[in-house]
Design an enzyme around this catalytic site. Structure first.
Site, PDB file in Angstrom:
ATOM      1  N   GLY A 107       0.569  -1.024  -0.062  1.00 36.54           N
ATOM      2  CA  GLY A 107      -0.254   0.066  -0.088  1.00 36.54           C
ATOM      3  C   GLY A 107       1.096   1.325  -0.279  1.00 36.54           C
ATOM      4  O   GLY A 107       2.143   0.967  -0.049  1.00 36.54           O
ATOM      5  N   TYR A 246      -6.176  -5.241 -13.138  1.00 32.08           N
ATOM      6  CA  TYR A 246      -5.123  -5.289 -14.952  1.00 32.08           C
ATOM      7  C   TYR A 246      -4.459  -6.594 -12.995  1.00 32.08           C
ATOM      8  O   TYR A 246      -3.722  -7.268 -13.195  1.00 32.08           O
ATOM      9  CB  TYR A 246      -4.061  -4.203 -14.351  1.00 32.08           C
ATOM     10  CG  TYR A 246      -3.102  -4.801 -14.469  1.00 32.08           C
ATOM     11  CD1 TYR A 246      -2.183  -5.178 -15.889  1.00 32.08           C
ATOM     12  CD2 TYR A 246      -1.717  -4.249 -13.324  1.00 32.08           C
ATOM     13  CE1 TYR A 246      -1.318  -5.510 -16.070  1.00 32.08           C
ATOM     14  CE2 TYR A 246      -0.651  -4.893 -13.784  1.00 32.08           C
ATOM     15  CZ  TYR A 246       0.096  -5.105 -14.844  1.00 32.08           C
ATOM     16  OH  TYR A 246       1.469  -5.249 -15.099  1.00 32.08           O
TER      17      TYR A 246
HETATM   18  P1  AMP Z   1       1.419   1.342 -21.033  1.00 29.26           P
HETATM   19  O1  AMP Z   1       1.542   0.807 -22.287  1.00 29.26           O
HETATM   20  O2  AMP Z   1       2.261   2.148 -20.423  1.00 29.26           O
HETATM   21  O3  AMP Z   1      -0.253   1.981 -21.912  1.00 29.26           O
HETATM   22  O4  AMP Z   1       0.921   0.762 -19.977  1.00 29.26           O
HETATM   23  C1  AMP Z   1       0.147  -0.433 -20.322  1.00 29.26           C
HETATM   24  C2  AMP Z   1      -0.320  -1.790 -20.526  1.00 29.26           C
HETATM   25  O5  AMP Z   1       0.443  -1.667 -18.662  1.00 29.26           O
HETATM   26  C3  AMP Z   1      -1.519  -2.839 -20.407  1.00 29.26           C
HETATM   27  O6  AMP Z   1      -0.493  -3.659 -21.426  1.00 29.26           O
HETATM   28  C4  AMP Z   1      -1.190  -3.402 -18.929  1.00 29.26           C
HETATM   29  O7  AMP Z   1      -1.270  -4.248 -18.853  1.00 29.26           O
HETATM   30  C5  AMP Z   1       0.011  -2.507 -18.276  1.00 29.26           C
HETATM   31  N1  AMP Z   1      -0.537  -1.642 -16.620  1.00 29.26           N
HETATM   32  C6  AMP Z   1      -1.166  -1.548 -16.860  1.00 29.26           C
HETATM   33  N2  AMP Z   1      -1.381  -0.740 -15.778  1.00 29.26           N
HETATM   34  C7  AMP Z   1      -0.158  -1.438 -14.948  1.00 29.26           C
HETATM   35  C8  AMP Z   1       0.909  -1.159 -13.575  1.00 29.26           C
HETATM   36  N3  AMP Z   1      -0.492  -0.479 -12.690  1.00 29.26           N
HETATM   37  N4  AMP Z   1       1.319  -1.562 -13.400  1.00 29.26           N
HETATM   38  C9  AMP Z   1       1.777  -2.074 -14.424  1.00 29.26           C
HETATM   39  N5  AMP Z   1       1.121  -2.323 -15.238  1.00 29.26           N
HETATM   40  C10 AMP Z   1       0.616  -1.662 -16.379  1.00 29.26           C
END
Ligand code: AMP
Length: 453
Positions: A107, A246
């Site tokens: 957290g 996610y």
């Molecule tokens: P982005 O490439 O920056 O648009 O992030 C989106 C991708 O990262 C998607 O494939 C999500 O599954 C993954 N994702 C989204 N939120 C998170 C997070 N908080 N931590 C890690 N991966 C993430």
């Protein structure tokens, strides 16, 4: 500092629990890949091993065998600020006049700076930059022989999200913040109790799911069994919706709701809201798979493996710097030309954060012969940062905070782009009281004075 983490605890009445904690942490590895640690009680003393790296890198048979004890906790960590020093690895351990303590936290405290200052003014020097160490100091400060009182006082002081597992007084303790933002559940097997961020880790150690720790509740496991104290009677449950979208594993059940089912339903509702004529639904593995299945069933468009994932690469996001992230996406996913060639594709993923993934994948599919690429996202546009432990960056980095949907569509080179509505998201999870602040800016009430959307 914001942290995404996983916590696990075990109390056995008659057996060493080091291997159970090890397997529990391996199952929670998706929640943090920067460091791992295990602490066990040995003769009223805490023995702890922790370091940077994956659970399987930090623990080998030789050092795991040294952690023999019947009560222990573990932690996997991912910091989001790039400060991945080994000193920030958890559990944190303290020895003080009245005993010992080990603590692992998932957290983020929003009043950490204020509390750090207070502690420093009292002459307490903190050794790390982590907010979790503050919790350890506060419990020790308030401890005058009455454990519950010291925990209650600490809970009154700290603001933010926390799922905690603690070793103290030969007890295993679990605590969840009054909004229950981060998950924590209880399991039982033969003569042992378990605490875990997610139920999937209980399955792996062969424990039965007992229940979730309630928001604002302290759970104490000791030689007398399990006892619970509800501290915050006006607790206002508001679990994080992003755990369902996610963060959690699809085989986990949080608050009685299957993560897989929620994701599948998000995909189904996405197809109702944002149908498009196409030949093939292609999931972004692994995060987009359950929603793709829902989209495919609802739309009648077959699903196909148009993208292949390198199974040995972790979550791309896990690399705190943008350059690493881009390389990460490239080595993580490749197109399967035979599947996508000459097809109109619906590309389904769970979220767009910075846009790194989609900006790479859409051109990749087109280069591999796809006729059209329609991007469908099974959550709404992320417009606001998260202050409660999910790595959702500053507004400047969030592509949906900077651009309208049509602009993002152009930016990633897609033929069309649409997102799930907040209403359908909540219906998919089946919960109305849920923190969706990253989408609508409505932070839980205690945080509203700190953060204005
Ligand atoms: P982005 O490439 O920056 O648009 O992030 C989106 C991708 O990262 C998607 O494939 C999500 O599954 C993954 N994702 C989204 N939120 C998170 C997070 N908080 N931590 C890690 N991966 C993430």
């Amino acid at each position: 500092m914001k942290e995404e983490c996983g916590v696990f605890g075990a109390y056995s009445f008659n057996k060493p629990i080091n291997y159970d904690i090890y397997f529990g942490l391996q199952t929670l590895q998706h929640r943090g890949q920067e460091s791992a640690g295990i602490a066990v009680i040995q003769n009223s003393y805490v023995n702890c091993i922790k370091d940077k790296g994956l659970v399987s890198e930090v623990f080998l048979k030789e050092n795991l065998d040294k952690l023999e004890g019947n009560v222990g906790i573990g932690h996997v960590r991912y910091s989001t600020t790039g400060n991945s020093d080994a000193c920030n690895a958890q559990p944190f351990v303290a020895n003080f006049t009245n005993g010992y303590m080990a603590l692992a936290h998932n957290g983020n405290l929003i009043n950490a700076l204020e509390l750090r200052k207070e502690l420093e003014e009292e002459g307490r020097i903190l050794q790390t930059t982590s907010d979790s160490e503050i919790i350890l100091h506060l419990i020790a400060k308030y401890y005058r022989g009455n454990l519950i009182e010291s925990l209650k006082k600490t809970m009154e002081k700290i603001k933010g999200s926390y799922a905690l597992v603690i070793l103290m007084d030969d007890k295993l303790i679990g605590i969840r913040d009054k909004n229950g933002i981060r998950p924590l559940c209880i399991g039982k097997k033969d003569n042992a109790y378990y605490l875990s961020s997610e139920s999937c880790a209980l399955d792996v150690v062969g424990a039965e799911f007992v229940r979730d720790v309630e928001p604002g509740e302290i759970v104490i496991i000791d030689k007398n069994g399990l006892n619970a104290v509800k501290v915050d009677t006006d607790a206002d449950k508001m679990p994080c919706v992003f755990e369902y979208i996610y963060f959690s594993r699809p085989d986990s059940v949080l608050e009685g709701i299957s993560v897989y089912k929620a994701r599948y339903e998000m995909g189904r509702r996405l197809a109702i809201e944002n149908y498009v004529v196409a030949d093939l639904v292609v999931p972004v593995p692994d995060s987009g798979i359950p929603a793709s299945r829902g989209y495919s069933i609802q739309s009648g468009i077959p699903i196909g493996e148009g993208l292949i994932k390198n199974k040995y690469i972790g979550r791309t996001f896990i690399y705190p710097q943008q350059r690493n992230r881009e390389i990460g996406v490239r080595i993580k996913l490749n197109a399967l030309k035979e599947i996508v060639r000459n097809k109109k594709i619906v590309l389904v993923d769970d979220s767009i954060v910075r846009g790194t993934t989609m900006k790479r994948l859409v051109p990749l599919l087109k280069k591999s012969g796809a006729k059209e690429v329609h991007v469908r996202i099974s959550s709404p546009p992320i417009k606001y940062p998260c202050y409660f432990g999910i790595d959702i960056p500053t507004k400047e980095e969030l592509v949906s905070a900077k651009m309208e949907v049509q602009e993002i569509c152009k930016y990633i080179g897609a033929d069309s782009l649409s997102f799930l509505s907040i209403d359908s998201l909540k219906k998919s999870v089946g919960m109305n009281n849920i923190c969706a602040a990253c989408f609508d800016g409505n932070y839980p009430s205690f945080a509203a004075k700190f953060y204005v959307a």
